[in-house]
Scaffold this motif. Structure first.
Motif, PDB file in Angstrom:
ATOM      1  N   HIS A 272       0.818  -1.215   0.000  1.00 11.76           N
ATOM      2  CA  HIS A 272       0.000   0.000   0.000  1.00 11.76           C
ATOM      3  C   HIS A 272       0.852   1.266   0.000  1.00 11.76           C
ATOM      4  O   HIS A 272       0.406   2.310  -0.469  1.00 11.76           O
ATOM      5  N   VAL A 273       2.047   1.203   0.560  1.00 10.53           N
ATOM      6  CA  VAL A 273       2.879   2.393   0.755  1.00 10.53           C
ATOM      7  C   VAL A 273       4.270   2.160   0.175  1.00 10.53           C
ATOM      8  O   VAL A 273       4.854   1.078   0.351  1.00 10.53           O
ATOM      9  N   ASN A 274       4.789   3.167  -0.543  1.00  8.85           N
ATOM     10  CA  ASN A 274       6.167   3.142  -1.021  1.00  8.85           C
ATOM     11  C   ASN A 274       6.500   1.828  -1.725  1.00  8.85           C
ATOM     12  O   ASN A 274       7.489   1.165  -1.420  1.00  8.85           O
ATOM     13  N   GLN A 275       5.679   1.477  -2.686  1.00 16.75           N
ATOM     14  CA  GLN A 275       5.829   0.185  -3.365  1.00 16.75           C
ATOM     15  C   GLN A 275       7.170   0.050  -4.077  1.00 16.75           C
ATOM     16  O   GLN A 275       7.688  -1.063  -4.210  1.00 16.75           O
ATOM     17  N   GLY A 276       7.741   1.157  -4.508  1.00 16.20           N
ATOM     18  CA  GLY A 276       9.027   1.081  -5.191  1.00 16.20           C
ATOM     19  C   GLY A 276      10.081   0.385  -4.365  1.00 16.20           C
ATOM     20  O   GLY A 276      10.981  -0.272  -4.905  1.00 16.20           O
ATOM     21  N   ASN A 277       9.974   0.492  -3.038  1.00 11.85           N
ATOM     22  CA  ASN A 277      10.925  -0.188  -2.152  1.00 11.85           C
ATOM     23  C   ASN A 277      10.369  -1.488  -1.592  1.00 11.85           C
ATOM     24  O   ASN A 277      11.085  -2.492  -1.504  1.00 11.85           O
ATOM     25  N   THR A 278       9.086  -1.471  -1.202  1.00 12.64           N
ATOM     26  CA  THR A 278       8.556  -2.629  -0.479  1.00 12.64           C
ATOM     27  C   THR A 278       8.344  -3.848  -1.357  1.00 12.64           C
ATOM     28  O   THR A 278       8.387  -4.979  -0.858  1.00 12.64           O
ATOM     29  N   LEU A 279       8.116  -3.667  -2.645  1.00 12.32           N
ATOM     30  CA  LEU A 279       7.896  -4.828  -3.511  1.00 12.32           C
ATOM     31  C   LEU A 279       9.190  -5.538  -3.861  1.00 12.32           C
ATOM     32  O   LEU A 279       9.194  -6.742  -4.129  1.00 12.32           O
ATOM     33  N   ALA A 280      10.298  -4.817  -3.842  1.00 14.76           N
ATOM     34  CA  ALA A 280      11.566  -5.408  -4.277  1.00 14.76           C
ATOM     35  C   ALA A 280      11.972  -6.596  -3.406  1.00 14.76           C
ATOM     36  O   ALA A 280      12.494  -7.597  -3.922  1.00 14.76           O
ATOM     37  N   ARG A 281      11.714  -6.514  -2.121  1.00 20.65           N
ATOM     38  CA  ARG A 281      12.180  -7.577  -1.227  1.00 20.65           C
ATOM     39  C   ARG A 281      11.495  -8.918  -1.511  1.00 20.65           C
ATOM     40  O   ARG A 281      12.184  -9.932  -1.689  1.00 20.65           O
TER      41      ARG A 281
END
Length: 406
Positions: A272-281
């Protein structure tokens, strides 16, 4: 003076009484089912609703960039799949699989679930493989598939991880194991285990493997000769220290032996938030798991393996005010393995123009994710279409064969 019992002593004694790398029945999400077939199937549930538009990016759609000004990255030729779709950078290590035609994607898929967009209900429907939850959820589609397979027993069907996985729940027997159990034991504890298991070689083998998988830093770390001994006992060391890598290593170990089917989950997909970072993991974890499986299985078994990675629903086409995405409908699934006819993005692409969206907000589903899973099972194991459409996925119409499996 009595000699202190060490972890090495325990493992060597387990080997001496017949340890053959049987899995230990401890606790659950990877499940294995051994069968008389030679092909393998791995089902990975991506918990949290993976954004298929970010994982497999539709760069060729003119409306993509406008809907996601903060998320829609420009085209990267190094990640280009077919001139229209491209991979997320966190999946870059999978490009060799794509070029070898051992990786594929399916776009615009979903379960029959609509509108409420609850993770809990969505995951239950995905794992139950049914149309709705009105009749209650009793078992999972993978377990129902096993009901049509001869020779499945508790000794050849496993579930690994901490949660109870509906996918493998049902009438067919499933043993359980967790890679996170702490088995740091005293000398007295190891001696008691040895005495308890001295007349049961299978249980001894199971506990030996559990001790290895639960090994941690500090005094309990195995010396090189211990590791070499376990490699000899098990046909390959369990190398993963992180949970997802331990699961991948253990899965590969079992599929190289008697197991034929495995299922487990990878979490962390709710962005939901800051997907550019959170999806990478989670994408990197998925990539690591697939590559670890290929490495651990070896070329021969990998060539007979189909991996299906699926999620409960997709995410909104437009990004939200916190540079994330919210719960949606249509999404994507990934397939990998030497048995997969890869190098393709399957599925009918509906487009991202507002009028083409579901409820004017979500990617419009154009096919049922269950049908793709059913064709993967039929291609891998030759299961009867009637069994798949009535027992495994009640009410499903599989449609024409998409030719997923070589």
């Amino acid at each position: 003076m009595a000699r202190t019992q060490t972890r090495r002593d325990f493992l060597l004694r387990a080997a001496a009484i017949g340890c053959s790398a049987a899995a230990s029945p401890l606790v659950t999400p990877v499940s294995f089912a051994a069968a008389p077939w030679d092909n393998r199937l791995v089902v990975i549930i991506l918990r949290g609703a993976m954004d298929g538009l970010d994982a497999v990016r539709p760069w060729g759609d003119a409306d993509f960039a406008a809907a996601r000004p903060g998320l829609a990255a420009t085209r990267d030729s190094a990640l280009d799949l077919d001139g229209y779709f491209g991979l997320h950078p966190a999946l870059a290590d999978l490009m060799p699989l794509w070029r070898a035609r051992e990786l594929a994607a399916v776009q615009a898929v979903s379960t029959p679930y609509r509108d409420r967009r609850s993770h809990f209900d969505g995951q239950d429907l995905l794992e139950a493989g049914i149309v709705d939850l009105s009749g209650g959820v009793r078992d999972g589609w993978l377990n129902r598939m096993l009901q049509g397979v001869p020779g499945v027993t508790a000794q050849t069907t496993y579930a690994i991880g901490q949660e109870n996985m509906l996918l493998s729940t049902g009438e067919m027997p499933v043993s359980r194991w967790s890679p996170d159990v702490d088995l740091s034991l005293s000398a007295q504890g190891l001696r008691l285990l040895e005495m308890t298991m001295q007349d049961d070689p299978v249980l001894a083998a199971a506990m030996a493997e559990a001790v290895l998988l639960a090994d941690s830093d500090g005094d309990s770390v195995m010396a090189k000769d211990e590791a070499d001994m376990m490699t000899s006992m098990q046909g390959g060391a369990i190398r993963g220290r992180e949970g997802h890598l331990r699961i991948a290593d253990f899965t590969a170990l079992q599929l190289r032996d008697a197991a034929r089917i495995a299922s487990f989950s990878i979490g962390g997909w709710d962005t939901h938030v800051n997907q550019g970072n959170t999806l990478a993991r989670p994408l990197r974890r998925l990539s690591e798991v697939l590559l670890r499986l290929k490495d651990g299985l070896g070329a021969d078994v990998w060539g007979k393996t189909t991996v299906v990675a699926m999620t409960e629903f997709g995410r909104t086409v437009r990004e939200n005010g916190t540079r994330g995405t919210d719960h949606g409908t249509g999404g994507a699934m990934l397939l990998a393995g030497g048995a997969v006819r890869g190098g393709q993005v399957y599925g009918a692409w509906p487009g991202l123009a507002e009028a083409a969206l579901y409820d004017r907000r979500d990617l419009m589903p154009t096919s049922d994710v269950r049908a793709w899973a059913a064709w993967a099972m039929r291609g891998a194991f030759g299961l009867e279409r009637d069994h798949l459409e009535t027992t495994v996925f009640p009410g499903l119409e599989m449609g024409a064969d998409p030719g997923l499996i070589r």
